[in-house]
Design a protein around this motif. Structure first.
Motif, PDB file in Angstrom:
ATOM      1  N   LYS A 202       5.941  -6.252   8.137  1.00  0.00           N
ATOM      2  CA  LYS A 202       6.543  -7.167   7.162  1.00  0.00           C
ATOM      3  C   LYS A 202       5.518  -7.717   6.177  1.00  0.00           C
ATOM      4  CE  LYS A 202      10.632  -8.176   9.739  1.00  0.00           C
ATOM      5  NZ  LYS A 202      11.288  -8.899  10.758  1.00  0.00           N
ATOM      6  N   ARG A 203       4.284  -7.284   6.332  1.00  0.00           N
ATOM      7  CA  ARG A 203       3.258  -7.635   5.344  1.00  0.00           C
ATOM      8  C   ARG A 203       3.716  -7.168   3.948  1.00  0.00           C
ATOM      9  NH1 ARG A 203      -2.785  -6.393   5.939  1.00  0.00           N
ATOM     10  NH2 ARG A 203      -3.466  -6.150   3.808  1.00  0.00           N
ATOM     11  N   PHE A 204       4.452  -6.044   3.916  1.00  0.00           N
ATOM     12  CA  PHE A 204       5.020  -5.568   2.659  1.00  0.00           C
ATOM     13  C   PHE A 204       6.402  -6.195   2.523  1.00  0.00           C
ATOM     14  CE2 PHE A 204       1.662  -2.756   3.575  1.00  0.00           C
ATOM     15  CZ  PHE A 204       1.163  -2.390   2.336  1.00  0.00           C
ATOM     16  N   ALA A 205       6.422  -7.374   1.901  1.00  0.00           N
ATOM     17  CA  ALA A 205       7.624  -8.208   1.971  1.00  0.00           C
ATOM     18  C   ALA A 205       8.725  -7.749   1.023  1.00  0.00           C
ATOM     19  CB  ALA A 205       7.236  -9.645   1.670  1.00  0.00           C
ATOM     20  N   LYS A 206       8.361  -7.195  -0.097  1.00  0.00           N
ATOM     21  CA  LYS A 206       9.379  -6.922  -1.116  1.00  0.00           C
ATOM     22  C   LYS A 206       9.767  -5.442  -1.150  1.00  0.00           C
ATOM     23  CE  LYS A 206       8.357 -10.696  -4.273  1.00  0.00           C
ATOM     24  NZ  LYS A 206       9.220 -11.593  -3.530  1.00  0.00           N
ATOM     25  N   GLY A 207      11.058  -5.211  -1.424  1.00  0.00           N
ATOM     26  CA  GLY A 207      11.562  -3.840  -1.499  1.00  0.00           C
ATOM     27  C   GLY A 207      10.809  -3.027  -2.550  1.00  0.00           C
ATOM     28  N   ALA A 208      10.510  -3.659  -3.695  1.00  0.00           N
ATOM     29  CA  ALA A 208       9.834  -2.944  -4.782  1.00  0.00           C
ATOM     30  C   ALA A 208       8.422  -2.528  -4.362  1.00  0.00           C
ATOM     31  CB  ALA A 208       9.788  -3.809  -6.032  1.00  0.00           C
ATOM     32  N   GLU A 209       7.737  -3.389  -3.591  1.00  0.00           N
ATOM     33  CA  GLU A 209       6.383  -3.042  -3.109  1.00  0.00           C
ATOM     34  C   GLU A 209       6.451  -1.807  -2.211  1.00  0.00           C
ATOM     35  OE1 GLU A 209       4.734  -6.324  -0.891  1.00  0.00           O
ATOM     36  OE2 GLU A 209       5.042  -7.718  -2.542  1.00  0.00           O
ATOM     37  N   ARG A 210       7.435  -1.833  -1.315  1.00  0.00           N
ATOM     38  CA  ARG A 210       7.546  -0.722  -0.359  1.00  0.00           C
ATOM     39  C   ARG A 210       7.883   0.575  -1.096  1.00  0.00           C
ATOM     40  NH1 ARG A 210      10.122  -5.060   2.814  1.00  0.00           N
ATOM     41  NH2 ARG A 210      12.183  -4.334   2.190  1.00  0.00           N
ATOM     42  N   TYR A 211       8.691   0.436  -2.140  1.00  0.00           N
ATOM     43  CA  TYR A 211       9.062   1.621  -2.927  1.00  0.00           C
ATOM     44  C   TYR A 211       7.827   2.202  -3.619  1.00  0.00           C
ATOM     45  CZ  TYR A 211      11.514   4.448  -6.431  1.00  0.00           C
ATOM     46  OH  TYR A 211      11.959   5.498  -7.210  1.00  0.00           O
ATOM     47  N   CYS A 212       7.051   1.333  -4.290  1.00  0.00           N
ATOM     48  CA  CYS A 212       5.856   1.812  -5.015  1.00  0.00           C
ATOM     49  C   CYS A 212       4.886   2.499  -4.060  1.00  0.00           C
ATOM     50  CB  CYS A 212       5.136   0.646  -5.698  1.00  0.00           C
ATOM     51  SG  CYS A 212       6.103  -0.133  -6.989  1.00  0.00           S
ATOM     52  N   VAL A 213       4.688   1.888  -2.895  1.00  0.00           N
ATOM     53  CA  VAL A 213       3.743   2.470  -1.922  1.00  0.00           C
ATOM     54  C   VAL A 213       4.288   3.805  -1.400  1.00  0.00           C
ATOM     55  CG1 VAL A 213       2.689   2.111   0.347  1.00  0.00           C
ATOM     56  CG2 VAL A 213       2.678   0.265  -1.328  1.00  0.00           C
ATOM     57  N   SER A 214       5.585   3.865  -1.123  1.00  0.00           N
ATOM     58  CA  SER A 214       6.151   5.124  -0.587  1.00  0.00           C
ATOM     59  C   SER A 214       6.001   6.246  -1.609  1.00  0.00           C
ATOM     60  CB  SER A 214       7.625   4.940  -0.196  1.00  0.00           C
ATOM     61  OG  SER A 214       8.446   4.816  -1.344  1.00  0.00           O
ATOM     62  N   LYS A 215       6.151   5.911  -2.891  1.00  0.00           N
ATOM     63  CA  LYS A 215       6.054   6.962  -3.914  1.00  0.00           C
ATOM     64  C   LYS A 215       4.588   7.377  -4.124  1.00  0.00           C
ATOM     65  CE  LYS A 215      10.418   7.575  -4.790  1.00  0.00           C
ATOM     66  NZ  LYS A 215      11.099   8.832  -4.514  1.00  0.00           N
ATOM     67  N   LEU A 216       3.673   6.426  -3.986  1.00  0.00           N
ATOM     68  CA  LEU A 216       2.247   6.778  -4.052  1.00  0.00           C
ATOM     69  C   LEU A 216       1.890   7.688  -2.864  1.00  0.00           C
ATOM     70  CD1 LEU A 216      -0.616   6.385  -5.286  1.00  0.00           C
ATOM     71  CD2 LEU A 216      -0.874   4.400  -3.801  1.00  0.00           C
ATOM     72  N   MET A 217       2.432   7.347  -1.703  1.00  0.00           N
ATOM     73  CA  MET A 217       2.128   8.160  -0.514  1.00  0.00           C
ATOM     74  C   MET A 217       2.705   9.565  -0.657  1.00  0.00           C
ATOM     75  SD  MET A 217       2.106   5.223   2.502  1.00  0.00           S
ATOM     76  CE  MET A 217       3.448   5.911   3.281  1.00  0.00           C
ATOM     77  N   SER A 218       3.851   9.698  -1.300  1.00  0.00           N
ATOM     78  CA  SER A 218       4.398  11.051  -1.461  1.00  0.00           C
ATOM     79  C   SER A 218       3.553  11.857  -2.446  1.00  0.00           C
ATOM     80  CB  SER A 218       5.880  11.028  -1.853  1.00  0.00           C
ATOM     81  OG  SER A 218       6.042  10.451  -3.114  1.00  0.00           O
TER      82      SER A 218
END
Ligand SMILES: NC(=O)c1ccc[n+]([C@@H]2O[C@H](COP(=O)([O-])OP(=O)(O)OC[C@H]3O[C@@H](n4cnc5c(N)ncnc54)[C@H](OP(=O)(O)O)[C@@H]3O)[C@@H](O)[C@H]2O)c1
Length: 339
Positions: A202-218
């Motif tokens: 839950k350190r990544f609190a916001k949906g937009a943060e998680r989205y940006c990180v997931s797309k960077l990881m892909s």
């Protein structure tokens, strides 16, 4: 995203995109588009179905959506007759590793198990509520990254088997311009014990943060895979930025106020089709495609810090996916080089 890049992005959005063409003989080829019941995946599937492929496999979460998706595609392509592309709709729920494994088994069970092109398009952008999948991963992380990686690696042997020297197979993963914002959430990542567990918290609190990180990881997944495939590659792997497009996802996005600058889903889907059938496939290998051209990915990816993160992420991903499916170590061993 820096201001200059953002302004350039907005200008680019207003420029028309070419209608994709190909000099490849696609009539002998099998394509799979993941997440094809709406938005970019649906429009890309309609375009591909009009090309008279040997087979187009489209996926949606459940059998009801599959039926509706197939009917919608046939209705828009006149492929109801025997002359057109054969279209099959297969269920795939990306929040479940078992569902990913099942669709791979289904392809493997076909007599020829042919697959020439995989467009990994399914993705989610969620609100700030933290949702976990039945497999125990945060939903964005599993759908956009982990399941996409599992599907890509499990299908790699079939893509390789179906490729020829003249016509490599293709694996196109739909990423996003949002990946540029990913690095700012990775500050201090060197000190994280495990990347996947940290991103899952839950350190990544916001949906937009998680989205940006997931797309960077892909994007990093594409780079790592490219580095491990033989040269010349039997499978061209690339990441796609479709731009900002009028789909269900944009309606939920913080960028929805910029709708004036957005592309229609049909125009945005051309970026997927370009990666799937566009000429000079080998120039796309390992690259980030934006507006149907090779674009510049975030400079973080090639930075020493980004490289270290990417390498660790790859190792952790392979370790995790190997526990989920025993075919993964064999795929890595048999088809990929060590770097
Ligand atoms: N639209 C944009 O501005 C934009 C910009 C950059 C990148 N993208 C990327 O483009 C891709 C397509 O998105 P879109 O804009 O076309 O949005 P969309 O209309 O919401 O389409 C997303 C697709 O992914 C599927 N999907 C979502 N979660 C899934 C799950 N758990 N299992 C299986 N399928 C799932 C959706 O199925 P359901 O309908 O059943 O949910 C739908 O088919 C995504 O990867 C997105 O991140 C979009």
């Amino acid at each position: 995203m820096e201001v200059l890049r953002f302004l350039r992005f907005l200008c680019e959005q207003r420029r028309p995109l070419p209608i994709p063409t190909t000099s490849d003989d696609v009539s002998s080829k099998v394509f799979m588009v993941v997440g094809s019941n709406s938005g970019l995946g649906l429009d890309a599937s309609v375009f591909l179905a009009r090309q008279k492929l040997k087979l187009l496999i489209v996926t949606s979460r459940d059998s009801t959506k599959c039926k509706q998706t197939r009917e919608a595609i046939l209705e828009r392509t006149d492929s109801g007759n025997n002359e057109g592309t054969a279209v099959e709709a297969w269920p795939l729920e990306m929040n479940s590793f078992d569902s990913v494994r099942a669709i791979v088994d289904r392809l493997a069970a076909r007599e020829d198990s042919q697959l020439n092109v995989l467009v990994a398009n399914a993705g989610v952008l969620l609100d700030d509520n933290f949702s976990s999948t039945p497999d125990g991963w945060e939903l964005t992380l599993q759908v956009n990254y982990l399941s996409t990686a599992l599907l890509s690696l499990l299908l790699l042997p079939y893509l390789i088997k179906s490729s020829t020297a003249d016509s490599p197979s293709r694996l196109a993963i739909v990423s996003s311009v949002a990946h540029y914002s990913g690095p700012k959430y990775l500050k201090g990542a060197r000190t994280w014990d495990r990347i996947l567990e940290t991103v899952n918290s839950k350190r990544f609190a916001k949906g937009a943060e998680r989205y940006c990180v997931s797309k960077l990881m892909s994007m990093m997944f594409v780079r790592e895979l490219e580095a491990r495939l033989p040269n010349p590659t039997p499978v061209v792997v690339c990441a796609i930025d479709p731009g900002m497009c009028q789909t269900k996802m944009l309606a939920k996005s913080p960028a929805r106020s910029l709708t004036f600058f957005s592309r229609t889903a049909e125009v945005g889907s051309r970026t997927l089709v370009h990666a799937a059938i566009g000429d000079e496939a080998r120039t796309m290998h390992g690259r980030y495609l934006s507006s149907c051209k090779v674009g510049e990915e975030s400079t973080y990816i090639a930075s020493p810090e980004g490289k270290e993160f990417s390498r660790r992420l790859w190792d952790e991903t392979i370790q995790l996916l190997s526990q989920i499916d025993s075919r993964i170590p064999e795929v890595v061993e048999k088809y990929l080089r060590s770097v």
